[in-house]
Design an enzyme around this catalytic site. Structure first.
Site, PDB file in Angstrom:
ATOM      1  CG  ASP A  73      -1.669   6.775   6.269  1.00  7.55           C
ATOM      2  OD1 ASP A  73      -1.568   7.523   5.282  1.00  7.55           O
ATOM      3  OD2 ASP A  73      -2.739   6.211   6.579  1.00  7.55           O
ATOM      4  CD  GLU A  74      -1.146   6.369   1.121  1.00  8.67           C
ATOM      5  OE1 GLU A  74      -2.002   5.498   0.911  1.00  8.67           O
ATOM      6  OE2 GLU A  74      -1.064   7.407   0.439  1.00  8.67           O
ATOM      7  CG  ASP A  83      -0.973   2.058   3.081  1.00  6.77           C
ATOM      8  OD1 ASP A  83      -1.177   2.660   4.147  1.00  6.77           O
ATOM      9  OD2 ASP A  83      -1.853   1.883   2.226  1.00  6.77           O
TER      10      ASP A  83
END
Length: 350
Positions: A106-107, A7
């Site tokens: 973003d993960e 993350d």
């Protein structure tokens, strides 16, 4: 299975800090401006200096300005963030796994089962990944490692920012006993409140309910998901697949629940999404960004695909479901088309 979840910490704002070193140490707020007025819109993300002042994702920009009048307010630059994300996902993370599932900008989930012999080696690998990302991109990330995707994400969420944590199989049962229902990925605020009203405060509390009753209250898919998680039987694999959804999301003239205001924009979103498709989509999803920026979606798959004319009707039905199940106003509305089958001609396909 050993899953490593990555993350990127306060990603949009952190990228802005890297590109503009003079921002470091100051409150930075990245915003989605609606265009209605100069200050209308909402906060997309904020760095930790801004969060200490009470700014959080989803609040109106005008409210953020009251809380942090000296903060640096920036418009969201999705193309810039996407470029950085691509470098990390494809240039760094893909080296460490044969199965990389990119969950969002973003993960990402990595199946590292065949890369390490145990969770101690997994921790060392996580440390190596964090160091490489920081060395090459000057960004911090938080990593969670666990026996399945959901637990890996939860353990990462509990160790932000710039964290690295491992949940070993022997500790899973006690961890589940302490896990609050609103900590579960995929359980939004509205559903969490409903479950708490039913007496489900911890995830393991679902085991005290008759499954049929739970299904009636929250739907089969959510009920099955929670029960499997509570029983430590959740084992959805990390899926390494390239999916190119086609979609369009439009900002409404004002936050509203009125169908007569929303429907023309939804129809336009369908038109524009279909203009990008070279083939027949097998799935359509209506995406609503609520007044607090939480994303709510409803989708449906079709065995033989769905053409644009039928998509209008189905999109309107899915919007109706969202409005029935959620009492918040909608800020933005759109559609996403997935699982597109390439064909030489639509007539030939049908």
């Amino acid at each position: 299975m050993i899953v490593l979840f990555v993350d990127f910490d306060y990603f949009f704002a952190q990228v802005e800090e890297v590109l503009n070193p003079q921002y470091k140490g100051k409150p930075v707020i990245v915003c989605v401006y609606s265009g209605r007025t100069k200050t209308s819109g909402a906060v997309a993300t904020a760095n930790y200096e801004a969060r200490k002042l009470g700014v959080k994702a989803g609040i109106p920009i005008i409210k953020a300005m009251e809380l942090a009048p000296s903060a640096i307010f920036l418009p969201m630059r999705k193309e810039v963030y996407q470029e950085v994300s691509n470098r990390i996902m494809n240039g760094i993370l893909r080296k460490y796994t044969s199965k990389l599932e990119i969950a969002s900008i973003d993960e990402a989930y990595l199946d590292i089962t065949d890369k390490v012999k145990d969770f101690d080696e997994a921790y060392a690998l996580g440390k190596k990944i964090k160091e490489e990302i920081f060395e090459k991109e000057k960004l911090t990330v938080t990593i969670g490692i666990a026996p399945n995707k959901v637990l890996a994400k939860i353990i990462a969420d509990k160790n932000k920012p710039n964290g690295l944590a491992v949940l070993k199989p022997k500790d899973v049962q006690s961890f589940l006993q302490s896990l609050d229902i609103d900590e579960i990925p995929g359980i939004g605020k509205m559903l969490a409140e409903k479950l708490k009203e039913m007496g489900v405060n911890k995830v393991v509390d679902v085991l005290n309910f008759d499954f049929m009753k739970l299904e009636r209250e929250i739907g089969r898919s959510k009920a099955t998901y929670l029960v499997k998680l509570a029983q430590n039987r959740y084992n959805e694999p990390v899926e390494d697949k390239t999916r190119k959804p086609h979609g369009r999301i439009l900002t409404l003239p004002y936050n509203t629940r009125k169908p007569e205001v929303i429907l023309p924009h939804l129809k336009r979103a369908v038109d524009e999404a279909y203009s990008k498709v070279q083939g027949v989509p097998m799935k359509i999803t209506v995406v609503a960004i609520m007044e607090d920026l939480e994303i709510v979606s409803k989708g449906k798959k079709f065995k033989h695909g769905i053409n644009k004319e039928n998509a209008y009707e189905k999109a309107f039905e899915l919007l109706k479901q969202i409005l029935e199940e959620d009492d918040r106003k909608i800020r933005r509305i759109g559609v996403r088309l997935d699982d597109v089958i390439k064909t030489r001609g639509l007539d030939q396909f049908f």
